[in-house]
Design an enzyme around this catalytic site. Structure first.
Site, PDB file in Angstrom:
ATOM      1  N   HIS A 342       0.849  -1.193   0.000  1.00  0.00           N
ATOM      2  CA  HIS A 342       0.000   0.000   0.000  1.00  0.00           C
ATOM      3  C   HIS A 342       0.889   1.250   0.000  1.00  0.00           C
ATOM      4  O   HIS A 342       1.743   1.404   0.864  1.00  0.00           O
ATOM      5  CB  HIS A 342      -0.915  -0.015   1.225  1.00  0.00           C
ATOM      6  CG  HIS A 342      -1.966   1.035   1.175  1.00  0.00           C
ATOM      7  ND1 HIS A 342      -3.209   0.802   0.625  1.00  0.00           N
ATOM      8  CD2 HIS A 342      -1.965   2.323   1.568  1.00  0.00           C
ATOM      9  CE1 HIS A 342      -3.922   1.906   0.697  1.00  0.00           C
ATOM     10  NE2 HIS A 342      -3.188   2.848   1.259  1.00  0.00           N
ATOM     11  N   ALA A 343       0.698   2.128  -0.983  1.00  0.00           N
ATOM     12  CA  ALA A 343       1.607   3.265  -1.156  1.00  0.00           C
ATOM     13  C   ALA A 343       1.628   4.176   0.066  1.00  0.00           C
ATOM     14  O   ALA A 343       0.584   4.493   0.629  1.00  0.00           O
ATOM     15  CB  ALA A 343       1.180   4.074  -2.383  1.00  0.00           C
ATOM     16  N   HIS A 372       0.912  12.084  -5.762  1.00  0.00           N
ATOM     17  CA  HIS A 372       0.265  12.245  -4.455  1.00  0.00           C
ATOM     18  C   HIS A 372       1.257  11.993  -3.314  1.00  0.00           C
ATOM     19  O   HIS A 372       1.387  12.804  -2.398  1.00  0.00           O
ATOM     20  CB  HIS A 372      -0.933  11.285  -4.349  1.00  0.00           C
ATOM     21  CG  HIS A 372      -1.510  11.213  -2.971  1.00  0.00           C
ATOM     22  ND1 HIS A 372      -2.630  11.916  -2.598  1.00  0.00           N
ATOM     23  CD2 HIS A 372      -1.112  10.527  -1.864  1.00  0.00           C
ATOM     24  CE1 HIS A 372      -2.890  11.676  -1.324  1.00  0.00           C
ATOM     25  NE2 HIS A 372      -1.990  10.826  -0.851  1.00  0.00           N
ATOM     26  N   GLU A 373       1.950  10.870  -3.364  1.00  0.00           N
ATOM     27  CA  GLU A 373       2.871  10.515  -2.266  1.00  0.00           C
ATOM     28  C   GLU A 373       3.981  11.559  -2.121  1.00  0.00           C
ATOM     29  O   GLU A 373       4.361  11.935  -1.016  1.00  0.00           O
ATOM     30  CB  GLU A 373       3.484   9.129  -2.493  1.00  0.00           C
ATOM     31  CG  GLU A 373       2.477   7.975  -2.489  1.00  0.00           C
ATOM     32  CD  GLU A 373       1.648   7.900  -1.221  1.00  0.00           C
ATOM     33  OE1 GLU A 373       2.119   8.356  -0.161  1.00  0.00           O
ATOM     34  OE2 GLU A 373       0.512   7.407  -1.294  1.00  0.00           O
ATOM     35  N   HIS A 376       3.252  14.486   0.099  1.00  0.00           N
ATOM     36  CA  HIS A 376       3.553  14.311   1.526  1.00  0.00           C
ATOM     37  C   HIS A 376       5.022  14.622   1.793  1.00  0.00           C
ATOM     38  O   HIS A 376       5.371  15.314   2.738  1.00  0.00           O
ATOM     39  CB  HIS A 376       3.280  12.869   1.963  1.00  0.00           C
ATOM     40  CG  HIS A 376       1.831  12.489   1.949  1.00  0.00           C
ATOM     41  ND1 HIS A 376       0.882  13.211   2.615  1.00  0.00           N
ATOM     42  CD2 HIS A 376       1.180  11.448   1.375  1.00  0.00           C
ATOM     43  CE1 HIS A 376      -0.302  12.627   2.448  1.00  0.00           C
ATOM     44  NE2 HIS A 376      -0.144  11.561   1.697  1.00  0.00           N
ATOM     45  N   GLU A 400      -3.286  14.884   3.501  1.00  0.00           N
ATOM     46  CA  GLU A 400      -3.845  14.123   2.372  1.00  0.00           C
ATOM     47  C   GLU A 400      -4.294  15.059   1.263  1.00  0.00           C
ATOM     48  O   GLU A 400      -4.187  14.737   0.079  1.00  0.00           O
ATOM     49  CB  GLU A 400      -5.022  13.260   2.835  1.00  0.00           C
ATOM     50  CG  GLU A 400      -4.650  12.089   3.731  1.00  0.00           C
ATOM     51  CD  GLU A 400      -3.593  11.167   3.129  1.00  0.00           C
ATOM     52  OE1 GLU A 400      -3.565  11.003   1.897  1.00  0.00           O
ATOM     53  OE2 GLU A 400      -2.784  10.643   3.912  1.00  0.00           O
ATOM     54  N   HIS A 500     -12.274   1.803  10.934  1.00  0.00           N
ATOM     55  CA  HIS A 500     -11.928   2.958  11.774  1.00  0.00           C
ATOM     56  C   HIS A 500     -12.721   3.027  13.078  1.00  0.00           C
ATOM     57  O   HIS A 500     -12.338   3.754  13.980  1.00  0.00           O
ATOM     58  CB  HIS A 500     -12.111   4.250  10.973  1.00  0.00           C
ATOM     59  CG  HIS A 500     -11.218   4.319   9.773  1.00  0.00           C
ATOM     60  ND1 HIS A 500     -11.408   3.516   8.666  1.00  0.00           N
ATOM     61  CD2 HIS A 500     -10.122   5.058   9.510  1.00  0.00           C
ATOM     62  CE1 HIS A 500     -10.475   3.777   7.772  1.00  0.00           C
ATOM     63  NE2 HIS A 500      -9.675   4.702   8.251  1.00  0.00           N
ATOM     64  N   TYR A 510     -10.697  12.832   6.573  1.00  0.00           N
ATOM     65  CA  TYR A 510     -10.872  12.418   5.171  1.00  0.00           C
ATOM     66  C   TYR A 510     -11.912  13.285   4.472  1.00  0.00           C
ATOM     67  O   TYR A 510     -11.803  13.582   3.292  1.00  0.00           O
ATOM     68  CB  TYR A 510     -11.244  10.941   5.095  1.00  0.00           C
ATOM     69  CG  TYR A 510     -10.216  10.052   5.753  1.00  0.00           C
ATOM     70  CD1 TYR A 510      -8.950   9.884   5.196  1.00  0.00           C
ATOM     71  CD2 TYR A 510     -10.482   9.398   6.958  1.00  0.00           C
ATOM     72  CE1 TYR A 510      -7.991   9.097   5.805  1.00  0.00           C
ATOM     73  CE2 TYR A 510      -9.530   8.599   7.577  1.00  0.00           C
ATOM     74  CZ  TYR A 510      -8.290   8.448   6.999  1.00  0.00           C
ATOM     75  OH  TYR A 510      -7.341   7.671   7.610  1.00  0.00           O
TER      76      TYR A 510
HETATM   77 ZN   LIG Z   1      -1.674  10.130   1.145  1.00  0.00          ZN
END
Ligand SMILES: [Zn+2]
Length: 601
Positions: A342-343, A372-373, A376, A400, A500, A510
């Site tokens: 999972h990235a 996206h990554e 971060h 995010e 969650h 989120y």
């Molecule tokens: Zn992310």
């Protein structure tokens, strides 16, 4: 996703000693010494936690899991102590930035244990039981053949690919059988964690969660309602169109008015509908090109895909990634061992040792995920010079949102500019792309909101244990417009079937990220001078946009989030109308499809 890090550390001597020896009231010098100690030890334990976590996810064994769990536990225990210790300085006159650090320590907990050691231990054990009940949760269609039991991965696959109503219903009901045994534990967890939160001065655990948003807890609740009211009309239209298409497919199981049965939307929680895109695809909505095919045809290596992502950021004016990023990241699935694929993005030393970990495949999705990554990573590096307590996003929705903001800039025009595409297709072909994105991002919004709406009511005592399940389905009907495929009584515990809830991870972040990314994208596109429809804007090569972005990223968590928001967007208020701008062509198209049809439930 960002690698979740509990940024806190074991209470070393310097922290314990500060201002606590003589019984005299603590002084400003004590407060400073306390914070210095906190920052030092947070850094030390944060690094240990990251290293242990990195090795564990790259070499999954019983031993690495034990080491990583121990490092995390140390950090969690320390965060709890810091939260309690920070209260001692409530009446000490300290500079603004130190006051903010003390406050962040106080509101940083997700769960506060009561001071009574017996109750504290009971709460910890109850939480562990809840987590493992979910982790080990399986649906066993046939008790006689345990091999036929299905994990969440199996169930996810069925929900995504099956178009057989009976099979979908069985899988949906089956997965929800993991939850009823959690009900009693969850009730006790609520009682005990509320007790801990009250000892820290919060009304309940939900109020403690809301208190970290730089405004009174009730004002924050109203903020969320306001944002939802802005996007609700678009959601209701998407809902009506999808209901129409599902009615065509499944007949009377899906009424033409009223809520959609929750098991037919391609996802066990109906939180992401993109798997049913083939059922909802607009006619002649082919995008005119396939990035996956282009990457495949060129046999583009994973490293080149990462380099393309990096170039996006350097084109905005950010410094290139450090050499260690390329030496230490994981880009490809190893042949010889299990890894968590999972990235994720990592910030190992809270300075320069940033990395990503993903098993890159030559697909459009992974190309976008790389952008996206890296969002971060560039965020992490931008705030590296702040005190450790401030090295995080402005609020938990921002991290995010940044990654997704950049991902929204991966447009056909961008692909042309970097030489992957010859010519951008005409905007008339955008409806398919926008529909797919709406099934993911617009469909998610009410779900992203309601999980904590339910929990906040539960923590506050507005929902009694005898009404847990009813309140859950009332909210799902109110916000999502979905209904269970069969009656759900109080002998069940459907919230527990969502990770969650038993794991006790707050969820509002989120929802915020889903709203903020479009607001960021609109503001940066404007700064970049984009005059195209918003869904076609890319900020690639805009130094002006990069400067604005960097200014906000480098603030980290040092100022209240509305100030960070203002630096990037010019406004202190979150604004969901950017979503409406982005999806304007789709909304127009939906209006045409829905003329004379029922909308709402
Ligand atoms: Zn992310």
């Amino acid at each position: 996703m960002k690698r979740a890090l509990v940024l806190a550390a074991a209470c070393v001597a310097i922290v314990r000693c500060a201002g606590s020896g003589s019984g005299a009231p603590p002084t400003p010098a004590d407060a400073k010494a306390f914070l210095d100690g906190v920052n030092d030890t947070m850094k030390r334990l944060g690094i240990e936690q990251s290293r242990a976590g990195w090795v564990q996810q790259n070499f999954i064994t019983d031993d690495t899991e034990a080491l990583a769990a121990r490092a995390s536990q140390l950090a969690i225990d320390a965060a709890a102590r810091f939260a309690k210790d920070a209260v001692r300085f409530d009446k000490v006159d300290v500079p603004t930035d130190q006051r903010r650090q003390l406050n962040l320590l106080k509101v940083g907990l997700v769960m506060a244990t009561p001071s009574d050691p017996k109750e504290s231990e009971e709460l910890t054990k109850t939480m562990a039981r809840l987590e493992s009940a979910y982790g080990k949760g399986k649906w066993c269609p046939n008790a006689a053949t345990p091999d036929s039991c299905k994990t969440i991965d199996d169930v996810t696959k069925i929900m995504a690919t099956s178009r057989n109503e009976k099979e979908l219903r069985a899988a949906w009901e089956g997965w929800h059988t993991i939850a009823p045994p959690m009900r009693k534990d969850y009730q006790r967890f609520v009682e005990l964690s509320n007790k801990g939160a009250r000892e820290l001065g919060f009304a309940d655990t939900g109020a403690m969660w809301r208190s970290r948003y730089d405004m009174p807890p009730d004002a924050f609740t109203k903020e969320l309602d306001r944002l939802w009211d802005q996007v609700r009309p678009l959601y209701v239209k998407l809902h009506a169109y999808v209901r129409l298409k599902l009615h065509e497919k499944y007949g009377e199981t899906v009424p033409v008015t009223g809520p959609i049965p929750a098991h037919l939307l391609g996802n066990i929680w109906a939180q992401d509908w993109s798997n049913i895109y083939p059922l909802a695809a607009p006619p002649r909505a082919d995008a005119g090109f396939s990035l996956t095919d282009i990457l495949e045809k060129r046999k583009m290596p994973a490293l080149d895909m990462v380099r393309a992502g990096e170039r996006f950021y350097t084109s905005l004016g950010f410094a290139p990634l450090p050499k260690t990023f390329f030496e230490r990241s994981l880009f490809l699935r190893p042949k010889d061992r299990d890894v968590v694929c999972h990235a994720s993005a990592w910030d190992i030393d809270l300075l320069e040792d940033i990395r990503i970990k993903m098993c890159i495949e030559r697909t459009a999705e992974d190309f976008t995920t790389i952008h996206h990554e890296l969002g971060h990573n560039f965020y992490q590096r931008a705030y590296k010079d702040l005190p450790v307590v401030f090295r995080d996003a402005a609020n938990d929705g921002f991290h995010e949102a940044i990654g997704d903001t950049i991902a929204l800039s991966v447009t056909p025009e961008y692909l042309v500019r970097i030489g992957l595409l010859d010519k951008a297709p005409d905007t008339s072909r955008d409806i398919g792309l926008l529909m797919k994105r709406a099934l993911e991002k617009i469909a998610f919004l009410p779900f992203g909101l309601l999980i904590d709406q339910w929990r906040w009511k539960v923590f506050a005592g507005d929902v009694a244990p005898a009404a847990y399940n009813k309140a859950w389905w009332d909210l799902r009907l109110k916000y999502q417009g979905v209904a269970p495929p069969s009656p759900r009584g109080e002998e069940l515990f459907d919230p527990g079937a969502k990770y969650h809830v038993p794991d006790n991870t707050p969820y509002t972040r989120y929802f915020l990220a889903a709203i903020l990314q479009f607001q960021f994208h609109r503001a940066l596109s404007k700064t970049a001078g984009c005059t195209l429809p918003l869904n076609r804007c890319s900020t690639y090569e805009s130094r002006a946009a990069g400067e604005r972005l960097n200014k906000m990223l480098s603030m980290g968590q040092s100022r209240p989030w509305p100030e960070a928001l203002e630096v990037l967007t010019g406004s202190k208020q979150m604004d969901a109308t950017a979503i409406l701008d982005y999806f304007a062509p789709l909304e127009k198209w939906l209006d045409a499809q829905l003329a004379g049809k029922a909308v709402g439930w």
